[in-house]
Design an enzyme around this catalytic site. Sequence first.
Site, PDB file in Angstrom:
ATOM      1  N   HIS A  97      -7.997  -5.624   0.721  1.00  0.00           N
ATOM      2  CA  HIS A  97      -6.796  -4.797   0.920  1.00  0.00           C
ATOM      3  C   HIS A  97      -5.941  -5.474   1.987  1.00  0.00           C
ATOM      4  O   HIS A  97      -5.905  -5.066   3.154  1.00  0.00           O
ATOM      5  CB  HIS A  97      -7.179  -3.382   1.333  1.00  0.00           C
ATOM      6  CG  HIS A  97      -6.045  -2.404   1.246  1.00  0.00           C
ATOM      7  ND1 HIS A  97      -5.425  -2.096   0.067  1.00  0.00           N
ATOM      8  CD2 HIS A  97      -5.421  -1.678   2.196  1.00  0.00           C
ATOM      9  CE1 HIS A  97      -4.459  -1.210   0.271  1.00  0.00           C
ATOM     10  NE2 HIS A  97      -4.439  -0.941   1.568  1.00  0.00           N
TER      11      HIS A  97
ATOM     12  N   ASP B 225     -10.393  -5.523  -3.489  1.00  0.00           N
ATOM     13  CA  ASP B 225      -9.823  -4.462  -2.653  1.00  0.00           C
ATOM     14  C   ASP B 225     -10.774  -3.269  -2.630  1.00  0.00           C
ATOM     15  O   ASP B 225     -10.962  -2.606  -3.650  1.00  0.00           O
ATOM     16  CB  ASP B 225      -8.458  -4.042  -3.217  1.00  0.00           C
ATOM     17  CG  ASP B 225      -7.670  -3.153  -2.268  1.00  0.00           C
ATOM     18  OD1 ASP B 225      -8.301  -2.430  -1.461  1.00  0.00           O
ATOM     19  OD2 ASP B 225      -6.435  -3.163  -2.339  1.00  0.00           O
TER      20      ASP B 225
ATOM     21  N   SER C  87       0.818  -1.197   0.000  1.00  0.00           N
ATOM     22  CA  SER C  87       0.000   0.000   0.000  1.00  0.00           C
ATOM     23  C   SER C  87       0.866   1.267   0.000  1.00  0.00           C
ATOM     24  O   SER C  87       1.625   1.493  -0.943  1.00  0.00           O
ATOM     25  CB  SER C  87      -0.968  -0.045   1.192  1.00  0.00           C
ATOM     26  OG  SER C  87      -2.024   0.874   1.041  1.00  0.00           O
TER      27      SER C  87
END
Length: 280
Positions: free
Chosen positions: A259, A227, A173
Site C-alpha cells: 500500500h 497491498d 488511497s
Amino acid sequence: MICSLVGGRFLSRASVLLGLSAGFGSLPTALSSGIQENSAKYCQTRSCQAQKRHISSNSIDMSRTFTSKAKGPHTATLIFLHGLGDTGQGWCDTLKSLQLDNIRIVCPTSSVKPVTLNGGFSMPSWFDIHGLGMDAKQDEAGINAASADLKALIEEEVERGIPMDKIIIGGFSQGGAVALHAGLTSERPLAGIVAFSTWMPLHTSMPALLTQAGRGMSVLQCHGSADPMVPVAVGQMTGAFLAGSTKDHELKIFPGMAHSSSPEELHYLGAWLKQRLGKS
C-alpha cells in the site's frame, strides 16, 4: 490496537491502512515500510510552496495547499490528493520530480477531523471512514463535500486559463476515492483521472451518479499486488466497474508493491501524463 509512530504521533493500523504509506518516490524505504518521516523534508524547494486558496471549503485546509509551478508555459494542471493522515507536501515534491515541465501541480491537504475507524482520533482526512469492508457504512455527506471541494479547485485552474481537457485529477488511497467520485460525476470532461491504490466510493449508487462527461473519462488505475490494506481484489473490482463505465480505462498492477507507490509506478504515471497533457 496496533500502532505506528508517524511524524511524532502514534496512529492505529487503520490509519496506515488507508494512506500513511503514501509513497514518496525519492525514499524507497518509506515506500516499503509505510512509515512516514516528517513530511517537511520532502518539500524544501522554493517552487513547491503552500498557498492559501480562496475557496469556501469544509474538507480542505486552505493554509496547506502545496503547488509546484510549471517550468515552462503553464498549459496543463495535475491536482493530486493524499491519503488518510497525510498532507499534500510529500506528494507535491514527489510529483515535481517527474519533470512535467508545462504542468502545474496542486496538492491540497485535507482538514483535520475525527475518524470513526481510528477510535475518533482526529487527523487529516477527506471524509470519515466507518469500516474497511465493502458493506461498511460510508460517509456519503463527507465524500460529496470533498468531491465538491475538488471541483472547486478545478474551477480555480479554469479561471487561470487552463481548459478542462488539460486538467487531470488524482489521488492515493482515500484521496483517490475522492478523485474518482469528482471525475465520474463531473458535468464537463477532464483530461483524465489517476487512481492509486484506491477503491470506488459509494459503489452501490455510483452507476446512477455517472454523468456523460464521467463516462467519457480516461482513467489510469494503479495497484500493488501485495497491498495488505486495500487488497488488489478490491482494486480489480473497482477496475471492472471503471472498464464498463468509462471510455478509456487502464488497470496497471505492480508486482510486489504494497500500500504505497514505487519508482516504477511513478515512471509509468509520468509517461501517461505527458501523453495526455503534452510536453513543454
